[in-house]
Motif scaffolding. Structure first.
Motif: not given
Lengths: 242, 807, 101
Positions: B333-337, B383-388, B393-397, B647-650
């Motif tokens: 999770a740490a590396i993922f985040h 705005i995309i970054g903000w949502l992330a 969801p489904p943004f990466a963050g 897409g980073g969350g995938f």
């Protein structure tokens, strides 16, 4: 018997020449005495069966090196004779005597004091043959020089080349202005040194005058005359430089 | 295997770029130097991809490749090689470091346009990339430390890149000095590792860790964490990161958001084998420091007005999340985040850079507003970054943050639940402050034309000064009028005096007439005619005197008439003065009555109609300025990063049905993270927790929207307390302590250094000087003296030989 | 009486001592160089005498090299003397004391 006679004569020539070198006031005389010593040495070499070296001694030393000395003496002025009565460095003469005597005595002890003064083994390849002729000596020397010592020999060649180049660079007269020198320092020191010499000379003069007053010996009179002459030449050369 | 052998190329490219720029950078100039640096980074990225493919080709157990270039420090038992360790962890790091690095290089070509030190900037960037890759790829602690210091030095150089401003130089120094404290921890940890295992190579000491002394493991863990605290800006060493925003924005994005600041997390993840051996309370400390920092920084971010400062505190906060994950054993999770954060935070920073670039280097969000129309690409990606980051969801963050919260929840007991609760609160605050930032920047009213409170204050001052001028003028007029009255009064007196004199003249004239007549009576014929003329003249004199009296009386009357006129003028002047004074007080009242222009300006333009003409010139200049979208070199990286943020969350979806493809990252990192914590919670719990997390994010967004756009709820001023804006006064407190009581200690140390240490050194120096001074006298400079020395030496030698032979 | 190597060595020692004394008491650099030559000759003599006694040609080879070195030394030394005499009025060794500490 002839051997002893030759040695005795040569030794006398060598030693007299050597003493002459260090005692002569005029460097030209010193050089001539040096030639005398070198010739005596050449004869000694012959008696030690070193014929090639004897020849080289005469040709290179007496013929080339001493001539070079004389050439430089002439170039710089023949009349720069040295006043041997004055020694500016206190105790230098005494130490020189001690050094001479001690060196001689110690070497005597080392060389002759014990049986094994000469250590080491003769080389197998370089052994002196039984039949020593002139041709043989030169041939042997050459063979050794160009086999065992060939690298050293080449090195000496390079050394001589460097020495020649160095001499040319050093003695070349530079175009235009001279390189900067710490002129002031040099001048100040020269003056100080000259002052020391003058003081010493004056003192000696005073002493001489005293003794002259006591008994008018001719030797002191001569010394005075030399002194005056020496300082006179010094002034002349100074003026020329300026 | 062949592909894996390319691992040395990964740091080699930036090094080559650095060296080339060092030699010919200035000659290449703009933009060639920038493209050269970019090419070096791109080459490094390609090499990383190749190595990644090579690693993929291996079985998962064999995915570890050690390449030793040469022996660096061979010293007895201690030996350090220059070697690279390519394993899933390091290559995963390298992928995003080089990838984002390349994008930021491209961005910098646009951002640094026109800077006089354009090539130097890329020189530093390449050096940084090289150091960062050495840090990641180094196969031993010392090599990692080398990279660690290298990135620190580059960070220092880049923070104070515009060092002509003393504030920037100070910020650089602050970062450097603060990091030294952390480096101390890292170094001591390295010593301890060598002392314990006899090696500092990861592949040697990590396998030896199981079963080691718990106390040693705890000590190493905590010391490494101290190192990580410094580099990754955790409480109490986070101080330098907000100040580091003084550097150019690409630097903030690359170094102070995406890569360098995560190296602390990387270090702890790399040495997870040691942490596993430590006492349980040690990782718990890491978790609590992490989550505490996350909350602490999030509260500060709420009240910041500088667009980059918000992001800086946000970074500190997000790094805290990563440490929470490390502390609870959720290394994946740490590396993922870390990866998703690198995507969206780099995006946010670059977006803010684009805004700053477009807004004439004004960084104050209060001056923005409604920029989405003017900068469509920037605002869209932002705005995309903000949502992330806000956890939508489904943004990466969302995915990575959710996983961390899940791990915290799952770490057991009340402790775990508490960690989760604090984390959740932080997530809410994150959504809030990020929404605030987006709303203030891209939505609402265009405020760049507005006069700032300071400017309005200046305008009011100007206006009051003008009124005051009027009053002064009225007073002067009044005084002049009063003077006129006095003059008129004085004129009456003069006229009356004149009249008196003229009246006195009449009897004298009459006497003259009588005298003349008497003389005429006694006159002879000869002078009769003459005397008759005298009488006539005297009579004329009487007439004239009488006329004069009339005139004098008229003059007095006239003078008396002037006085009332002058008095009227005084009255008029007084009235005017009163009016002016009234106007002044009105203006002052108006100023007091005028609304205090603060964040209220968010909702309405401050009313400056009263003081329009008194506004400073800056306002006029600003009104002529039009914000613009940035060039393609800057927007292209934004778009790429936006795609990655979506897409980073995938990389690592939490779904457990189906096959392992969903857990790509976890599966990939498995060989290096043997000691990770397995999630025990059931699917339902996970789902519930995710819902709660989404809810918190949505609440945060909604509240911020209500406050900053709709103007409902509490006023912004009520939320943005000064204590938050000042970071809980922690920075100030540290400065005051160090400048006050702490300073005495330093002064003592300085005294010790100046007197004891320097004294010893100077003493030795003086001794040597003294000895040298005496020994100097032996050098006479006369060659014959030296000859004596040689001769005496030779005699001594021969004497020694003789003596030895005879003994 | 036979002339042994010792005689030559004694002669060599005497020559060396005289050369050393000369080097120490003379101030004219040219004469000092001559004294050095004397000392070198003394060493040469001892080399040849040793070589003769050991029946080894190496002694004479050494003399050869000493000769070469002596020649090189004289060349450079005299060039130095000439160079110095260009700059300075007097050329006694005692005048050159710039290196005094």
């Amino acid at each position: 018997m002839v051997e002893i006679a030759v040695f005795a004569v040569c030794a006398a020539i060598i030693l007299v020449g050597a003493v002459g070198v260090i005692a002569a006031r005029n460097p030209v005389h010193s050089a001539l005495f040096l030639i005398q010593t070198l010739f005596g040495m050449a004869v000694v070499f012959i008696s030690l069966e070193a014929h090639f070296l004897a020849a080289v001694q005469v040709v290179v030393y007496a013929g080339a090196i001493v001539i070079l000395f004389l050439f430089v003496i002439m170039l710089l002025g023949v009349d720069q004779s040295e006043n041997l009565n004055i020694e500016p460095i206190v105790g230098q003469r005494f130490i020189a005597g001690v050094v001479g005597v001690a060196t001689f005595a110690l070497m005597l002890v080392t060389l002759t004091g014990s049986e094994d003064a000469i250590t080491g083994q003769p080389q197998a390849t370089g052994a002196l043959g039984d039949e020593l002729t002139d041709a043989n000596n030169v041939r042997q020397l050459a063979e050794t020089l160009f086999t065992d010592y060939v690298f050293a020999f080449e090195a000496t060649a390079i050394l001589l080349t460097i020495a020649v180049v160095g001499a040319v660079v050093l003695a070349k007269r530079t175009q235009g202005e001279m390189l900067p020198t710490p002129r002031n320092t040099l001048e100040i020191r020269e003056e100080a040194y000259q002052a020391r010499i003058d003081a010493r000379a004056a003192q000696l003069e005073a002493n001489a005058a005293e003794s002259a007053a006591a008994d008018s010996a001719s030797s002191t009179g001569e010394a005075d005359a030399d002194l005056v002459e020496a300082s006179g030449t010094g002034d002349e050369t100074d003026g020329g430089d300026a | 295997m062949e592909l894996l052998d390319l691992v040395f190329l990964i740091p080699a490219f930036p090094l080559l770029g650095f060296l080339t720029l060092l030699v010919v950078g200035r000659r290449l100039g703009e933009p060639l130097a920038g493209w050269l640096g970019t090419a070096a980074m791109a080459g490094s990225f390609v090499a990383t991809v190749l190595v990644y493919l090579g690693l993929r080709g291996q079985d998962s157990e064999d995915r570890i490749f050690n390449q030793t270039l040469f022996e660096w420090i061979p010293a007895g038992d201690f030996s350090v090689d220059i070697g690279f360790l390519a394993d899933p962890l390091s290559i995963a790091m390298c992928l995003f470091v080089t990838g984002i690095g390349t994008l930021i290089h491209v961005y910098s070509v646009g951002y640094m346009h026109g800077d006089e030190n354009f090539s130097k900037f890329f020189l530093y960037l390449n050096l940084f990339a090289f150091s960062m890759l050495m840090l990641v790829l180094g196969d031993n602690l010392l090599l990692t430390f080398l990279g660690w210091e290298g990135v620190g030095a580059c960070s220092y150089l880049l923070i104070s890149f515009w060092f002509h401003d003393p504030a920037n130089a100070t910020a650089g120094k602050k970062a450097f000095v603060t990091n030294r404290i952390g480096d101390w921890g890292f170094m001591v940890a390295t010593f301890l590792v060598f002392f314990t295992f006899g090696s500092i190579k990861y592949t040697e000491f990590l396998p030896a860790a199981p079963g080691m002394n718990t106390n040693t493991a705890t000590a190493i863990t905590l010391l490494l964490f101290v190192g990580a605290m410094g580099k990754s800006a955790q409480f109490p060493l986070y101080l330098w990161l907000p100040d580091a925003m003084a550097g150019p924005t690409p630097v903030s994005a690359l170094i102070h958001a995406a890569t360098m600041v995560t190296s602390g997390v990387y270090l702890l993840t790399r040495t997870n084998g040691l942490i596993y051996e430590a006492a349980a309370w040690a990782p718990n400390i890491i978790a609590w420091v992490g989550v505490g920092t996350a909350l602490f920084a999030a509260t500060i971010a709420i009240a910041q007005t500088d667009i980059k400062k918000v992001l800086a505190y946000s970074t500190v906060s997000q790094l805290g999340y990563m440490f929470l994950a490390v502390g609870t054993g959720a290394y994946v999770a740490a590396i993922f985040h870390m990866i998703t954060h690198a995507f969206f935070k780099a995006l946010l920073f670059l977006g803010s850079g684009s805004v700053i670039h477009g807004m004439h280097h004004d960084q104050d969000m209060r001056h923005y507003g409604a920029l989405r129309k003017l900068m469509p690409l920037t605002s869209g990606t932002f705005i995309i970054g903000w949502l992330a980051i806000a956890g939508v969801p489904p943004f990466a963050g969302f995915w990575s943050k959710d996983e961390i919260l899940l791990a915290a929840w799952d770490s057991g007991g009340v402790n775990g639940k508490a960690l989760w609760a604090v984390g959740l609160l932080t997530a809410l605050l994150t959504a809030f402050y990020m929404t605030r930032q987006v709303m203030m920047t891209f939505f609402g009213r265009y405020r760049y034309n507005d006069a700032t409170p300071e400017e309005i204050g200046i305008a009011w001052d100007n206006r009051i000064a003008a009124s005051q001028g009027d009053v002064d003028k009225a007073i002067a007029a009044q005084d002049a009028a009063k003077e006129n009255v006095e003059k008129a009064t004085a004129a009456i007196g003069t006229a009356e005096n004149n009249l008196e004199m003229m009246r006195n003249n009449v009897p004298v004239a009459e006497t003259n007439v009588e005298n003349a007549k008497a003389a005429l009576a006694e006159a002879t014929d000869e002078n009769r005619e003459q005397l008759t003329a005298q009488v006539a003249a005297a009579e004329n004199g009487v007439l004239a005197a009488t006329t004069n009296i009339t005139n004098g009386e008229n003059a007095v009357t006239a003078a008396k008439g002037n006085v009332p006129v002058a008095e009227e003028a005084v009255v008029a002047a007084t009235t005017k003065r009163t009016e002016a004074e009234a106007a002044l007080s009105t203006v002052a009242q108006e100023r007091d009555a005028a609304p205090v222009p603060a964040d209220a300006a968010l909702f309405g333009e401050p009313d400056v109609s009263d003081i329009e003409e008194f506004l400073p010139e800056d306002v006029a200049h600003r009104r002529e300025f039009h914000p613009h979208e940035s060039p393609w070199t800057m927007t292209m990286p934004l778009v790429v990063l936006a795609v990655l943020s979506i897409g980073g969350g995938f990389l690592n979806l939490p779904f457990s049905w189906n096959n392992k493809w969903w857990h790509h990252l976890e599966h990939w990192l498995e060989p290096t993270l043997a000691h990770g914590h397995d999630i025990a919670a059931s699917g339902n719990t996970k789902f519930l927790l995710a819902l709660v997390a989404i809810a918190s994010g949505v609440i945060g967004i909604a509240v911020a929207y209500a406050v900053y756009i709709k103007g409902k709820g509490p006023k912004p001023e009520a939320i943005e307390q000064p204590i938050l804006a000042n970071g809980w006064f922690y920075d100030l407190g540290v400065s005051n302590f160090m400048g006050g009581p702490g300073r005495k200690l330093f002064e003592f140390v300085a005294w010790f250094d100046a007197n004891i240490v320097d004294g010893a050194v100077n003493g030795v120096g003086a001794l040597v000087r003294g000895v040298g001074g005496s020994a100097r006298r032996t050098q006479t400079g006369l060659v014959r003296t030296y000859a004596v020395g040689v001769a005496l030496g030779a005699i001594a030698l021969i004497g020694w030989f003789v003596l030895r032979a005879s003994l | 009486m036979e002339i042994t190597a010792n005689w030559y060595l004694i002669l060599s020692a005497a020559l060396f001592s005289i050369g050393a004394i000369g080097l120490l008491i003379r101030r004219n650099p040219l004469v000092m160089f001559m004294c050095v030559e004397l000392m070198l000759n003394a060493v040469n003599l001892s080399f040849v005498a040793f070589g003769d006694r050991l029946g080894d040609i190496a002694g004479q080879v050494s003399v050869f090299f000493v000769l070469v070195v002596a020649a090189a030394e004289v060349v450079v030394g005299l060039a130095l003397v000439v160079a110095i005499s260009r700059r300075r009025a007097t050329t006694t060794a005692d005048d050159l004391s710039v290196l005094r500490g």
